[in-house]
Motif scaffolding. Structure first.
Motif, short mmCIF file in Angstrom:
data_model
loop_
_atom_site.label_atom_id
_atom_site.label_comp_id
_atom_site.label_asym_id
_atom_site.label_seq_id
_atom_site.Cartn_x
_atom_site.Cartn_y
_atom_site.Cartn_z
N LEU A 294 4.90 6.06 -0.91
CA LEU A 294 6.25 6.00 -0.34
C LEU A 294 6.75 4.56 -0.28
O LEU A 294 7.91 4.28 -0.57
N SER A 295 5.87 3.63 0.06
CA SER A 295 6.26 2.22 0.14
C SER A 295 6.54 1.63 -1.24
O SER A 295 7.52 0.91 -1.43
N ILE A 296 5.68 1.93 -2.21
CA ILE A 296 5.85 1.38 -3.56
C ILE A 296 7.07 1.97 -4.25
O ILE A 296 7.76 1.28 -5.00
N ALA A 297 7.37 3.22 -3.98
CA ALA A 297 8.48 3.90 -4.63
C ALA A 297 9.84 3.48 -4.07
O ALA A 297 10.85 4.07 -4.41
N GLY A 298 9.86 2.48 -3.24
CA GLY A 298 11.13 1.99 -2.70
C GLY A 298 11.60 2.74 -1.47
O GLY A 298 12.73 2.56 -1.02
N GLY A 299 10.72 3.55 -0.92
CA GLY A 299 11.07 4.30 0.28
C GLY A 299 10.87 3.45 1.52
O GLY A 299 10.49 2.28 1.45
N PRO A 300 11.09 4.02 2.65
CA PRO A 300 11.00 3.28 3.91
C PRO A 300 9.59 3.22 4.49
O PRO A 300 9.42 3.08 5.70
N GLY A 301 8.57 3.32 3.66
CA GLY A 301 7.20 3.42 4.12
C GLY A 301 6.75 2.27 5.00
O GLY A 301 6.24 2.48 6.10
#
Length: 81
Positions: A43-50
């Protein structure tokens, strides 16, 4: 009246790498914390708010009380014997 014990989200004291957020979420959902960690990284790597979500949860979610941890460890020992 029958009252059920409500399930609470805590940061884990025993299953932690940084702040115990993933361990706590894993305990709450009943899944392995490693799966939660992998999903969080994706989620963090994919540009999400992780990363932002992790930091907020590390501040907002309370740490697991010691008496809950001791009770969980005691019941785990009893079932493995």
């Amino acid at each position: 009246m029958n009252f059920k014990a409500s399930k609470r989200l805590y940061r884990s004291r025993k299953d932690r790498q940084i702040a115990g957020v993933c361990g706590g979420v894993g305990d709450y959902l009943g899944i392995d914390a490693t799966i939660v960690r992998l999903l969080w990284v994706i989620l963090s790597i994919a540009g999400g708010p992780g990363l932002l979500l992790y930091l907020i949860m590390a501040v907002v979610v309370p740490e697991e009380p010691e008496h809950i941890q001791a009770t969980a460890e005691k019941s785990k020992r009893e079932t493995t014997m």
